[in-house]
Design a protein around this motif. Sequence first.
Motif, PDB file in Angstrom:
ATOM      1  N   SER A  72      49.415  40.668  41.033  1.00  0.00           N
ATOM      2  CA  SER A  72      48.896  40.161  39.772  1.00  0.00           C
ATOM      3  C   SER A  72      47.651  40.930  39.339  1.00  0.00           C
ATOM      4  CB  SER A  72      48.569  38.669  39.905  1.00  0.00           C
ATOM      5  OG  SER A  72      48.096  38.146  38.694  1.00  0.00           O
ATOM      6  N   ARG A  73      46.747  41.171  40.282  1.00  0.00           N
ATOM      7  CA  ARG A  73      45.531  41.922  39.945  1.00  0.00           C
ATOM      8  C   ARG A  73      45.863  43.361  39.578  1.00  0.00           C
ATOM      9  NH1 ARG A  73      43.429  39.029  44.424  1.00  0.00           N
ATOM     10  NH2 ARG A  73      43.757  40.841  45.778  1.00  0.00           N
ATOM     11  N   SER A  74      46.809  43.952  40.286  1.00  0.00           N
ATOM     12  CA  SER A  74      47.190  45.339  40.004  1.00  0.00           C
ATOM     13  C   SER A  74      47.744  45.476  38.592  1.00  0.00           C
ATOM     14  CB  SER A  74      48.223  45.822  41.023  1.00  0.00           C
ATOM     15  OG  SER A  74      47.684  45.848  42.322  1.00  0.00           O
ATOM     16  N   ILE A  75      48.607  44.549  38.192  1.00  0.00           N
ATOM     17  CA  ILE A  75      49.197  44.597  36.849  1.00  0.00           C
ATOM     18  C   ILE A  75      48.102  44.533  35.789  1.00  0.00           C
ATOM     19  CG2 ILE A  75      50.627  43.332  35.198  1.00  0.00           C
ATOM     20  CD1 ILE A  75      52.352  42.464  37.623  1.00  0.00           C
ATOM     21  N   SER A  76      47.181  43.588  35.948  1.00  0.00           N
ATOM     22  CA  SER A  76      46.109  43.424  34.958  1.00  0.00           C
ATOM     23  C   SER A  76      45.229  44.660  34.881  1.00  0.00           C
ATOM     24  CB  SER A  76      45.266  42.192  35.304  1.00  0.00           C
ATOM     25  OG  SER A  76      46.044  41.008  35.245  1.00  0.00           O
ATOM     26  N   ILE A  77      44.840  45.191  36.056  1.00  0.00           N
ATOM     27  CA  ILE A  77      43.928  46.332  36.077  1.00  0.00           C
ATOM     28  C   ILE A  77      44.589  47.583  35.534  1.00  0.00           C
ATOM     29  CG2 ILE A  77      42.655  47.888  37.607  1.00  0.00           C
ATOM     30  CD1 ILE A  77      42.141  45.464  39.425  1.00  0.00           C
ATOM     31  N   VAL A  78      45.800  47.878  35.995  1.00  0.00           N
ATOM     32  CA  VAL A  78      46.465  49.114  35.580  1.00  0.00           C
ATOM     33  C   VAL A  78      46.788  49.091  34.093  1.00  0.00           C
ATOM     34  CG1 VAL A  78      48.546  50.514  35.859  1.00  0.00           C
ATOM     35  CG2 VAL A  78      47.378  49.605  37.876  1.00  0.00           C
ATOM     36  N   CYS A  79      47.276  47.960  33.577  1.00  0.00           N
ATOM     37  CA  CYS A  79      47.588  47.877  32.146  1.00  0.00           C
ATOM     38  C   CYS A  79      46.326  48.030  31.298  1.00  0.00           C
ATOM     39  CB  CYS A  79      48.293  46.559  31.839  1.00  0.00           C
ATOM     40  SG  CYS A  79      50.002  46.491  32.419  1.00  0.00           S
ATOM     41  N   ARG A  80      45.237  47.456  31.755  1.00  0.00           N
ATOM     42  CA  ARG A  80      43.987  47.605  31.017  1.00  0.00           C
ATOM     43  C   ARG A  80      43.530  49.061  31.015  1.00  0.00           C
ATOM     44  NH1 ARG A  80      38.894  47.874  32.665  1.00  0.00           N
ATOM     45  NH2 ARG A  80      39.402  47.112  34.762  1.00  0.00           N
TER      46      ARG A  80
END
Length: 365
Positions: free
Chosen positions: A109-117
Amino acid sequence: MDDEIMVMLYILLEEDEARNQMRLFRRGLRDTQNPFETSDLYFKKTFRFSKELALMLINQLTPHLYSVRSTAIPAYLKVLVTLHFLGHGVYQHGAGLSSVTSLSQPVISRSISIVCRLISEHLMPEWISFPITNEKKTIIKQSFFDKFGFRGVLGCIDGTHVEIIAPPVTDLDHPPHVYINRKGYHSINVMLICDSNCRIIACDARYPGSVHDAAIWRMSDVRNYCRGQYENGDITSHLIGDSGYGLEPWLFVPFARVVPGSPEAMFNELLTSTRNCIERTNGILKGRFRCLLRHRVLHYTPDKAAYIIYASAVLHNIAVLANLQIDDEVVFEENDDPVRQPEIHENNLLQLGRMARTNYIRQNI
């Protein structure tokens, strides 16, 4: 200490040990498996990108994914697990159980948020831009004319809804009721503009589902730019949209009523065939990145969902430029007839738009 307490402590110790073992197992699995050692076909099916494009993306994002922890998840896995999610719309459980992305749900979940940002902030300005130079405008116009015979087209515009979960009622910045669209579900209404090659040249995911396509257009920077160009003498450049948009000198829409065989009817046919570009663009975008599909609800706040949408649009353009074919069918979601909004008579724009459209027909049809 009685026997029941001893038994409970023993069970808790066993559960804690099991969790530690699971963490060690996942860490060992991610450290020993290399997703790039899988076949090209499996890699593309899993991550929706070729190995070469994935490596390019990883190299561009790695400087922004620094971590001081020695046991931190490698940057390449953060990127790959995000690609997996974007491509399949599978949330934490599905991606977490993948043999090539053995990460815990919170990490995913954190990876998705960080990478997309990071994609939105660092890559979007490079990969999604509306043409402002004469050279780029000429290239796009010529491509539209060569493919469809429509002169002066800078792009095709439309809105598409991406479903999200309802924001909490305590979120004062995102009241849940404003995200309910006219079909009755919570969404973000995304404005897309594409060129003749289905490349996205403008993307706006700031507005909730209750905001109409035409309203988003009226508030957009692209409209302000087109208006400024028109007022500075550029009367030969225009976008094309459906009847949900208001007619303007720089935005052509179809006639509401036409006589069969008339020049107006021929104009409508030409506009409809050209405007198919945006329908196909949206279909390719959602076919490749299925997290955006109607039945794959984004379980994120509106701000994080917007980053996911922007990241998908950037990756779509990367794939289009690389001529990466989509293996699945292009998705054409059910689309209602556009809702016509009341015309806004701003400085006689409607009249100027009618004149521009009539002049185009007179000179070209």
